[in-house]
Design a protein around this motif. Structure first.
Motif, PDB file in Angstrom:
ATOM      1  N   ARG A  58     -62.601  56.441 -50.434  1.00 50.68           N
ATOM      2  CA  ARG A  58     -61.300  56.080 -49.961  1.00 50.68           C
ATOM      3  C   ARG A  58     -60.179  55.981 -50.739  1.00 50.68           C
ATOM      4  NH1 ARG A  58     -63.341  52.097 -44.766  1.00 50.68           N
ATOM      5  NH2 ARG A  58     -64.519  53.567 -43.584  1.00 50.68           N
ATOM      6  N   ASN A  59     -60.771  55.516 -52.037  1.00 51.12           N
ATOM      7  CA  ASN A  59     -59.568  55.102 -53.138  1.00 51.12           C
ATOM      8  C   ASN A  59     -59.767  55.777 -54.284  1.00 51.12           C
ATOM      9  OD1 ASN A  59     -58.397  52.418 -51.775  1.00 51.12           O
ATOM     10  ND2 ASN A  59     -60.853  52.477 -51.362  1.00 51.12           N
ATOM     11  N   ARG A  60     -58.685  56.012 -55.007  1.00 47.07           N
ATOM     12  CA  ARG A  60     -58.892  57.020 -56.326  1.00 47.07           C
ATOM     13  C   ARG A  60     -59.289  56.090 -57.542  1.00 47.07           C
ATOM     14  NH1 ARG A  60     -55.911  58.337 -60.984  1.00 47.07           N
ATOM     15  NH2 ARG A  60     -54.299  56.846 -60.627  1.00 47.07           N
ATOM     16  N   ILE A  61     -58.919  54.768 -57.405  1.00 49.19           N
ATOM     17  CA  ILE A  61     -59.426  53.702 -58.509  1.00 49.19           C
ATOM     18  C   ILE A  61     -60.115  52.743 -57.747  1.00 49.19           C
ATOM     19  CG2 ILE A  61     -58.681  52.549 -60.533  1.00 49.19           C
ATOM     20  CD1 ILE A  61     -55.965  54.208 -60.376  1.00 49.19           C
ATOM     21  N   VAL A  62     -61.340  52.484 -58.238  1.00 48.11           N
ATOM     22  CA  VAL A  62     -61.986  51.088 -57.875  1.00 48.11           C
ATOM     23  C   VAL A  62     -62.863  50.292 -59.105  1.00 48.11           C
ATOM     24  CG1 VAL A  62     -64.153  50.402 -56.539  1.00 48.11           C
ATOM     25  CG2 VAL A  62     -62.946  52.474 -55.614  1.00 48.11           C
ATOM     26  N   THR A  63     -62.222  49.131 -59.152  1.00 44.87           N
ATOM     27  CA  THR A  63     -62.819  48.095 -60.154  1.00 44.87           C
ATOM     28  C   THR A  63     -63.484  47.209 -59.781  1.00 44.87           C
ATOM     29  OG1 THR A  63     -60.599  48.735 -61.476  1.00 44.87           O
ATOM     30  CG2 THR A  63     -62.136  46.778 -62.352  1.00 44.87           C
ATOM     31  N   HIS A 139     -64.324  42.142 -66.177  1.00 42.11           N
ATOM     32  CA  HIS A 139     -64.187  40.736 -65.662  1.00 42.11           C
ATOM     33  C   HIS A 139     -62.973  40.506 -64.885  1.00 42.11           C
ATOM     34  CE1 HIS A 139     -66.754  39.595 -69.569  1.00 42.11           C
ATOM     35  NE2 HIS A 139     -67.477  40.079 -68.566  1.00 42.11           N
ATOM     36  N   GLU A 140     -62.001  41.201 -65.131  1.00 45.13           N
ATOM     37  CA  GLU A 140     -60.555  41.272 -64.260  1.00 45.13           C
ATOM     38  C   GLU A 140     -60.288  42.561 -64.125  1.00 45.13           C
ATOM     39  OE1 GLU A 140     -57.106  39.851 -66.834  1.00 45.13           O
ATOM     40  OE2 GLU A 140     -58.826  39.718 -68.587  1.00 45.13           O
ATOM     41  N   PRO A 141     -59.344  42.619 -63.001  1.00 45.33           N
ATOM     42  CA  PRO A 141     -58.846  43.952 -62.575  1.00 45.33           C
ATOM     43  C   PRO A 141     -57.740  44.481 -63.626  1.00 45.33           C
ATOM     44  CG  PRO A 141     -58.114  42.170 -60.813  1.00 45.33           C
ATOM     45  CD  PRO A 141     -58.921  41.550 -62.096  1.00 45.33           C
ATOM     46  N   GLU A 271     -55.936  29.944 -60.457  1.00 42.99           N
ATOM     47  CA  GLU A 271     -55.789  31.330 -60.334  1.00 42.99           C
ATOM     48  C   GLU A 271     -56.089  32.167 -61.493  1.00 42.99           C
ATOM     49  OE1 GLU A 271     -55.286  32.723 -57.468  1.00 42.99           O
ATOM     50  OE2 GLU A 271     -54.273  31.399 -56.139  1.00 42.99           O
ATOM     51  N   ARG A 272     -55.704  31.876 -62.816  1.00 50.21           N
ATOM     52  CA  ARG A 272     -55.753  32.629 -63.776  1.00 50.21           C
ATOM     53  C   ARG A 272     -57.342  32.708 -64.041  1.00 50.21           C
ATOM     54  NH1 ARG A 272     -51.256  30.619 -68.268  1.00 50.21           N
ATOM     55  NH2 ARG A 272     -52.526  31.954 -69.442  1.00 50.21           N
ATOM     56  N   LEU A 273     -58.075  31.310 -64.028  1.00 48.23           N
ATOM     57  CA  LEU A 273     -59.408  31.848 -64.307  1.00 48.23           C
ATOM     58  C   LEU A 273     -60.236  32.380 -63.296  1.00 48.23           C
ATOM     59  CD1 LEU A 273     -59.940  27.886 -65.545  1.00 48.23           C
ATOM     60  CD2 LEU A 273     -59.842  29.888 -66.694  1.00 48.23           C
ATOM     61  N   ARG A 274     -59.853  32.446 -62.191  1.00 44.92           N
ATOM     62  CA  ARG A 274     -60.608  33.099 -60.804  1.00 44.92           C
ATOM     63  C   ARG A 274     -60.176  34.580 -61.405  1.00 44.92           C
ATOM     64  NH1 ARG A 274     -58.868  32.628 -54.411  1.00 44.92           N
ATOM     65  NH2 ARG A 274     -56.985  33.346 -55.264  1.00 44.92           N
ATOM     66  N   ALA A 275     -58.898  34.684 -61.591  1.00 43.04           N
ATOM     67  CA  ALA A 275     -58.719  36.501 -61.998  1.00 43.04           C
ATOM     68  C   ALA A 275     -59.686  37.021 -62.916  1.00 43.04           C
ATOM     69  CB  ALA A 275     -57.276  36.594 -62.548  1.00 43.04           C
ATOM     70  N   ARG A 276     -60.130  35.933 -64.091  1.00 46.37           N
ATOM     71  CA  ARG A 276     -60.756  36.183 -64.926  1.00 46.37           C
ATOM     72  C   ARG A 276     -62.470  36.436 -64.643  1.00 46.37           C
ATOM     73  NH1 ARG A 276     -58.275  37.592 -70.330  1.00 46.37           N
ATOM     74  NH2 ARG A 276     -56.509  36.328 -70.426  1.00 46.37           N
TER      75      ARG A 276
END
Length: 373
Positions: A58-63, A139-141, A271-276
């Motif tokens: 369904r998606n072109r890019i999946v991370t 590790h992150e998007p 939030e930054r740590l969660r994104a990492r």
């Protein structure tokens, strides 16, 4: 060691120059082949495989993101193992991403494994080929248009136990698959596949009781990964240190503060740590991350394992002393078992051994012995 492209003698790197690395990438792109499956078995993750298959359709890019050691690379390798026209690019040891697809046959799926060190380069590559379908691990998007992020969680309890047993039996055919402490080991290691595999490699030299006793120092213990594994998969410390090295100084300080007292870190930094992937989606911290981030734990190199001094206590003797001290505190066998994360049967055996070694008959006499000068 020689350059894989031109044969020049090297010391550590795979290629002698960026030009050789780019030529190698282009050569691989011209000969798109399906990824080779791993020799060891793949445990669990049936739900994740199905969900990723749907997302890719369904998606072109999946991370695929997630904390160190959660199994991002292995899951993606398993997903594409039987697909045709897959170009799998390992990015763990590169510092730049050349346009390896320029003039090459279009793959059905481009897999970028380990993007966290070269996020900008991966984003530029994807932007240069807007029609390509991409599956990435990081590790992150990547934070590119059209990206669908899939956060990979640790294994479920049953699959974690299955993975540990599978790896343990492969090394020791007499390993007890129903050992009482298996659930404790899996839980203490946050059900992280890398940690479980590294721990399972120790069953030939440690009992599960001894392994559990050492998990408070897991980064000094889980260091025996396969020789053919990438460097960041040969020890638990290497996996976490690779992620830690990419943090800003402010993020490193916040990580240490959160490990000590979560309430001292502001929402933006959390939030930054969660994104990492260093905090869970609900802003909790895995025990392995917490132990890595606590002050006193080396964040650049594992602590050296000192040679045992003459007359030093064994792990067994150390635990007996701890049991004796807890008996003196008036704790029951069940409370001691819970405190040491061992089975009730183990504690009962320890108390019997203490009575035998000390030549006493009661718990009160054990308690009295611990207070002697």
């Amino acid at each position: 060691m020689t350059c894989e492209e031109c044969g020049t003698k090297l010391t550590t790197a795979k290629y002698c120059s960026g030009a050789c690395r780019q030529r190698a990438y282009r050569r691989r792109a011209r000969g798109v082949v399906p990824a080779s499956p791993r020799l060891d078995t793949f445990a669990g993750r049936s739900t994740e495989l199905a969900e990723l298959t749907t997302l890719l359709a369904r998606n072109r890019i999946v991370t695929v993101t997630g904390p160190p050691g959660v199994g991002k690379s292995r899951l993606v390798h398993e997903l594409v193992a039987n697909r045709q026209h897959v170009l799998l690019v390992e990015l763990a040891d590169v510092t730049g991403v050349p346009d390896l697809l320029a003039g090459a046959p279009r793959p059905g799926l481009l897999v970028l494994d380990g993007c966290e060190r070269v996020l900008a380069g991966c984003a530029e590559l994807i932007a240069a080929h807007p029609s390509f379908r991409v599956l990435a691990t990081s590790h992150e998007p990547l934070n590119v248009p059209g990206e669908q992020v899939y956060r990979l969680k640790p294994l479920g309890a049953r699959d974690a136990k299955r993975l540990f047993v599978d790896r343990a039996v492969a090394l020791d055919s007499e390993f007890d698959e129903n050992a009482a402490l298996l659930d404790v080991v899996c839980a203490r290691l946050d059900r992280l596949p890398l940690a479980l595999e590294l721990a399972a490699r120790l069953v030939r030299v440690l009992t599960l009781e001894e392994l559990v006793a050492r998990l408070d120092d897991r980064f000094a213990v889980l260091t025996s990964g396969p020789r053919d594994a990438p460097a960041h998969h040969r020890s638990l410390h290497a996996a976490f240190d690779r992620c830690y090295a990419l943090l800003t100084e402010a993020e490193k300080v916040a990580l240490h503060k959160f490990a000590l007292m979560p309430g001292t870190v502001g929402q933006e930094m959390a939030e930054r740590l969660r994104a990492r992937s260093l905090l869970e989606p609900d802003f909790t911290m895995l025990e392995s991350v917490r132990q890595f981030a606590l002050p006193g734990v080396s964040v650049t190199t594992p602590r050296p394992q000192a040679e045992p001094e003459e007359g030093a206590l064994s792990w067994r003797d150390e635990r007996l002393l701890r049991v004796a001290a807890m008996v003196a505190e008036g704790l029951t066998n069940k409370q001691i078992a819970d405190g040491l994360h061992v089975s009730l049967r183990t504690v009962e055996a320890d108390v019997r051994d203490l009575k035998s070694v000390l030549g006493v008959r009661s718990r009160a006499q054990i308690a009295a012995w611990t207070t002697q000068e």
